[in-house]
Design an enzyme around this catalytic site. Structure first.
Site, PDB file in Angstrom:
ATOM      1  N   LYS A 149       0.877  -1.212   0.086  1.00 43.33           N
ATOM      2  CA  LYS A 149      -0.109  -0.054  -0.081  1.00 43.33           C
ATOM      3  C   LYS A 149       0.977   1.200  -0.041  1.00 43.33           C
ATOM      4  CE  LYS A 149      -4.617   1.047   0.387  1.00 43.33           C
ATOM      5  NZ  LYS A 149      -5.650  -0.037  -0.003  1.00 43.33           N
ATOM      6  N   ASP A 180      -7.009   4.233  -4.160  1.00 37.97           N
ATOM      7  CA  ASP A 180      -7.724   4.141  -2.962  1.00 37.97           C
ATOM      8  C   ASP A 180      -8.229   5.516  -2.574  1.00 37.97           C
ATOM      9  OD1 ASP A 180      -7.875   2.300  -0.426  1.00 37.97           O
ATOM     10  OD2 ASP A 180      -7.452   4.194   0.436  1.00 37.97           O
TER      11      ASP A 180
HETATM   12  P1  NDP Z   1     -12.825   7.886  -2.322  1.00 40.90           P
HETATM   13  O1  NDP Z   1     -11.792   8.833  -2.185  1.00 40.90           O
HETATM   14  O2  NDP Z   1     -13.425   7.792  -3.724  1.00 40.90           O
HETATM   15  O3  NDP Z   1     -14.145   8.396  -1.310  1.00 40.90           O
HETATM   16  C1  NDP Z   1     -14.089   8.467   0.016  1.00 40.90           C
HETATM   17  C2  NDP Z   1     -15.523   8.656   0.826  1.00 40.90           C
HETATM   18  O4  NDP Z   1     -15.166   8.507   1.955  1.00 40.90           O
HETATM   19  C3  NDP Z   1     -15.834  10.165   0.535  1.00 40.90           C
HETATM   20  O5  NDP Z   1     -17.364  10.259   0.573  1.00 40.90           O
HETATM   21  C4  NDP Z   1     -15.145  10.694   1.641  1.00 40.90           C
HETATM   22  O6  NDP Z   1     -15.785  12.075   1.995  1.00 40.90           O
HETATM   23  C5  NDP Z   1     -15.297   9.650   2.672  1.00 40.90           C
HETATM   24  N1  NDP Z   1     -14.041  10.004   3.653  1.00 40.90           N
HETATM   25  C6  NDP Z   1     -12.909   9.780   3.359  1.00 40.90           C
HETATM   26  N2  NDP Z   1     -12.243  10.066   4.503  1.00 40.90           N
HETATM   27  C7  NDP Z   1     -13.058  10.287   5.465  1.00 40.90           C
HETATM   28  C8  NDP Z   1     -13.057  10.575   6.746  1.00 40.90           C
HETATM   29  N3  NDP Z   1     -11.621  11.027   7.278  1.00 40.90           N
HETATM   30  N4  NDP Z   1     -14.056  10.842   7.517  1.00 40.90           N
HETATM   31  C9  NDP Z   1     -15.220  10.771   6.941  1.00 40.90           C
HETATM   32  N5  NDP Z   1     -15.246  10.436   5.675  1.00 40.90           N
HETATM   33  C10 NDP Z   1     -14.279  10.267   4.921  1.00 40.90           C
HETATM   34  O7  NDP Z   1     -12.449   6.485  -1.892  1.00 40.90           O
HETATM   35  P2  NDP Z   1     -12.808   5.185  -1.992  1.00 40.90           P
HETATM   36  O8  NDP Z   1     -14.310   5.081  -2.110  1.00 40.90           O
HETATM   37  O9  NDP Z   1     -12.189   4.526  -3.174  1.00 40.90           O
HETATM   38  O10 NDP Z   1     -12.534   4.295  -0.525  1.00 40.90           O
HETATM   39  C11 NDP Z   1     -13.227   4.326   0.296  1.00 40.90           C
HETATM   40  C12 NDP Z   1     -13.028   3.277   1.315  1.00 40.90           C
HETATM   41  O11 NDP Z   1     -12.823   2.022   0.723  1.00 40.90           O
HETATM   42  C13 NDP Z   1     -11.565   3.492   1.790  1.00 40.90           C
HETATM   43  O12 NDP Z   1     -11.440   2.625   3.231  1.00 40.90           O
HETATM   44  C14 NDP Z   1     -10.756   2.586   0.896  1.00 40.90           C
HETATM   45  O13 NDP Z   1      -9.535   2.117   1.506  1.00 40.90           O
HETATM   46  C15 NDP Z   1     -11.710   1.377   0.643  1.00 40.90           C
HETATM   47  N6  NDP Z   1     -11.365   0.691  -0.406  1.00 40.90           N
HETATM   48  C16 NDP Z   1     -11.347   1.197  -1.664  1.00 40.90           C
HETATM   49  C17 NDP Z   1     -11.214   0.531  -2.790  1.00 40.90           C
HETATM   50  C18 NDP Z   1     -10.914   1.095  -4.114  1.00 40.90           C
HETATM   51  O14 NDP Z   1     -11.047   0.146  -5.064  1.00 40.90           O
HETATM   52  N7  NDP Z   1     -11.108   2.342  -4.481  1.00 40.90           N
HETATM   53  C19 NDP Z   1     -10.942  -0.861  -2.902  1.00 40.90           C
HETATM   54  C20 NDP Z   1     -11.188  -1.652  -1.257  1.00 40.90           C
HETATM   55  C21 NDP Z   1     -11.310  -0.879  -0.410  1.00 40.90           C
HETATM   56  P3  NDP Z   1     -14.904  13.528   1.523  1.00 40.90           P
HETATM   57  O15 NDP Z   1     -15.291  13.558   0.114  1.00 40.90           O
HETATM   58  O16 NDP Z   1     -15.768  14.580   2.329  1.00 40.90           O
HETATM   59  O17 NDP Z   1     -13.516  13.415   1.956  1.00 40.90           O
HETATM   60  O1  2IT Z   2      -7.957  -1.484  -0.649  1.00 42.07           O
HETATM   61  C1  2IT Z   2      -7.749  -2.065  -1.638  1.00 42.07           C
HETATM   62  O2  2IT Z   2      -8.187  -3.064  -1.797  1.00 42.07           O
HETATM   63  C2  2IT Z   2      -7.768  -1.116  -2.845  1.00 42.07           C
HETATM   64  N1  2IT Z   2      -7.620   0.063  -2.549  1.00 42.07           N
HETATM   65  C3  2IT Z   2      -7.500  -1.605  -4.158  1.00 42.07           C
HETATM   66  C4  2IT Z   2      -6.274  -2.043  -4.491  1.00 42.07           C
HETATM   67  C5  2IT Z   2      -6.013  -2.643  -5.819  1.00 42.07           C
HETATM   68  O3  2IT Z   2      -4.965  -2.699  -5.858  1.00 42.07           O
HETATM   69  O4  2IT Z   2      -6.817  -2.656  -6.731  1.00 42.07           O
END
Ligand code: NDP
Ligand code: 2IT
Length: 448
Positions: free
Chosen positions: A129, A169
């Site tokens: 990561k 992420d």
């Molecule tokens: P994005 O940046 O697209 O969206 C994040 C969302 O979460 C936004 O709505 C944001 O609000 C909110 N958020 C982020 N930080 C905070 C915080 N500290 N407090 C409250 N709200 C928060 O990220 P993703 O959707 O990609 O990721 C969301 C989660 O999913 C994370 O935990 C990530 O690690 C996990 N994840 C992501 C994957 C991926 O493929 N993208 C795969 C697997 C897991 P705001 O815009 O106001 O900051």
């Molecule tokens: O938390 C996760 O699994 C991710 N942000 C996606 C990682 C990836 O390599 O697609």
């Protein structure tokens, strides 16, 4: 929750001692070690070869300066990270997070989780990561580009399709992956598609990668409900966040018959009893990069609540899809009291340990992130397959593969939970199944 075996306890104490101040990393390690007592009782060879101690120590940790110039000509300095955690099963694989809260402890917790998640997919990917404390909010496209170029100017020497394959992420989506890939290609003079995943579909990306994490979480919920002879049909669902994972979780829940009545961002949440309008949500969050309050302003019948807790909204199914530790014991109690019976983590470690215990004690079907959100990284692995064979699959084919992979992850968790006498315990099932796959590969490869 306790780390009850004395050997596991001393490993946990050592991790805390060697990694001071990294609370999220300690929490992630503890959650896994809590599941491993019965495994080392049955398999003393893991403890004898000190596999657990080795798994808790990243193979490599890189920290670097990221200098760049903002639109006003001011020099900005951020810190960049890449933690290459474990390569027993394949090249390091995992996302990059750009958020002001990023520090080494966050990157290590995410990298550690990624090792077991990736193992659970059954695919040939190790865990890693990275990220930066850069805050993309309010930055122009040109600023984000210059930041990404500077970040890659150091990162490029550490990554490669057979070495380490970053993706997105929080704060890193298609726009950032484009800038990062462009700079990698420029520096190396190689069109090495497999070095990054989450690329645009027209230049090496996979169909369904953007949707995969959210879709996968919904598929996992469907699998859990099937065990109970139920489905998402008619279920009221609350999804926290409104980013990449949340948007596509909402979309797939609707396709599977559920109704998402609330979503959020870091400033507040919206309630929309008629069901969240996914097209409007995408317009506000993906196109305009605006706040979720904007959604409520444009949608009749929707209300916006500044601050507060989205978990106060009654639901049958809760999908935390924003960030770590966003769902605590108080929120868990409220959810249970209001009739929630299914929780699946779209985010990484969104539920605090006391929150998880509350759900487990109440008999809620609870899916940990390393199982429920593995669809994103699994589809990244499908992107790597397509890149390696210079192929590109249709949307339907990629989505069918994703659904099969999520069903496979569900089956692996359920089988491990049954095998260790804890049927229905997806936390134990995910940790044990992921751990055994990594540990067996490490044993086979000797002390490396
Ligand atoms: P994005 O940046 O697209 O969206 C994040 C969302 O979460 C936004 O709505 C944001 O609000 C909110 N958020 C982020 N930080 C905070 C915080 N500290 N407090 C409250 N709200 C928060 O990220 P993703 O959707 O990609 O990721 C969301 C989660 O999913 C994370 O935990 C990530 O690690 C996990 N994840 C992501 C994957 C991926 O493929 N993208 C795969 C697997 C897991 P705001 O815009 O106001 O900051
Ligand atoms: O938390 C996760 O699994 C991710 N942000 C996606 C990682 C990836 O390599 O697609």
């Amino acid at each position: 929750m306790t780390v009850d075996d004395p050997r596991l306890h001393s490993i946990y104490d050592l991790v805390v001692h060697r990694n001071p101040g990294e609370d999220e990393f300690h929490q992630a390690v503890r959650e896994v070690l809590d599941s491993l007592g019965p495994v080392i009782a049955r398999h003393p060879e893991y403890a004898d070869a000190r596999v657990i101690e080795r798994i808790c120590e990243p193979e490599r940790q890189i920290i670097f300066r990221v200098p760049w110039v903002d639109d006003s000509g001011r020099v900005e300095i951020n810190r960049g990270f890449r933690v290459e955690f474990n390569s027993a099963l394949g090249p390091y694989k995992g996302g990059l997070r750009f958020h002001p809260s990023v520090y080494l402890g966050i990157v290590k917790f995410l990298g550690f989780e990624q090792v077991f998640k990736n193992a659970l997919t059954g695919m040939p990917i190790g865990g890693g990561k990275g990220g930066s404390d850069f805050d993309p909010k309010g930055r122009s496209d040109a600023e984000v580009m210059r930041f990404c170029q500077s970040f890659m100017t150091e990162l490029y020497r550490h990554i490669g399709e057979y070495t380490d394959v970053p993706a997105g992420d929080i704060g890193v989506g298609g726009r950032e992956i484009g800038y990062l890939f462009g700079q990698y290609k420029r520096i190396t003079n190689r069109y090495e598609s497999g070095v990054l995943t989450g690329k645009g579909i027209g230049w090496g990306g996979s169909a369904v990668r953007k949707e995969a994490t959210g879709y996968g979480t919904a598929f996992f919920v469907q699998e859990m409900l099937r065990e109970r002879g139920e489905s998402l049909d008619g279920k009221k669902v609350v999804v926290s966040g409104s980013g990449n994972v949340a948007i596509y979780a909402v979309e797939k829940v609707h396709e599977l018959g559920g109704t998402v009545v609330a979503c959020s961002d870091s400033a507040g949440y919206v309630v929309d009893e008629a069901g969240v309008d996914v097209a409007l949500l995408k317009e506000v969050k993906e196109v305009e990069r605006a706040r979720i309050s904007e959604y409520a302003e444009r949608r009749s019948g929707a209300s916006y609540f500044a601050g507060g807790s989205i978990w106060d909204v009654p639901c049958d199914v809760a999908l935390p899809c924003a960030t770590e530790n966003e769902l605590d014991e108080t929120a868990a109690r409220t959810l249970v009291a209001q009739g929630c019976t299914v929780v699946a983590e779209g985010a990484n470690m969104p539920t605090t340990p006391a929150g998880v215990a509350t759900f487990v004690d109440a008999g809620v079907l609870f899916a940990p992130g390393k199982a429920a959100n593995a669809g994103g990284v699994a589809t990244s692995a499908l992107e790597m397959q397509q890149n390696a064979s210079r192929d590109s699959w249709t949307h339907d084919h990629a989505e069918t593969r994703l659904a099969e992979i999520m069903a496979g992850i569900h089956a692996r968790c359920a089988e491990a939970a049954d095998d260790y006498g804890r049927p229905g315990d997806y936390v134990l099932g995910a940790n044990v199944s992921g751990f055994i796959r990594v540990a067996d590969a490490m044993l086979a490869m000797g002390v490396v």
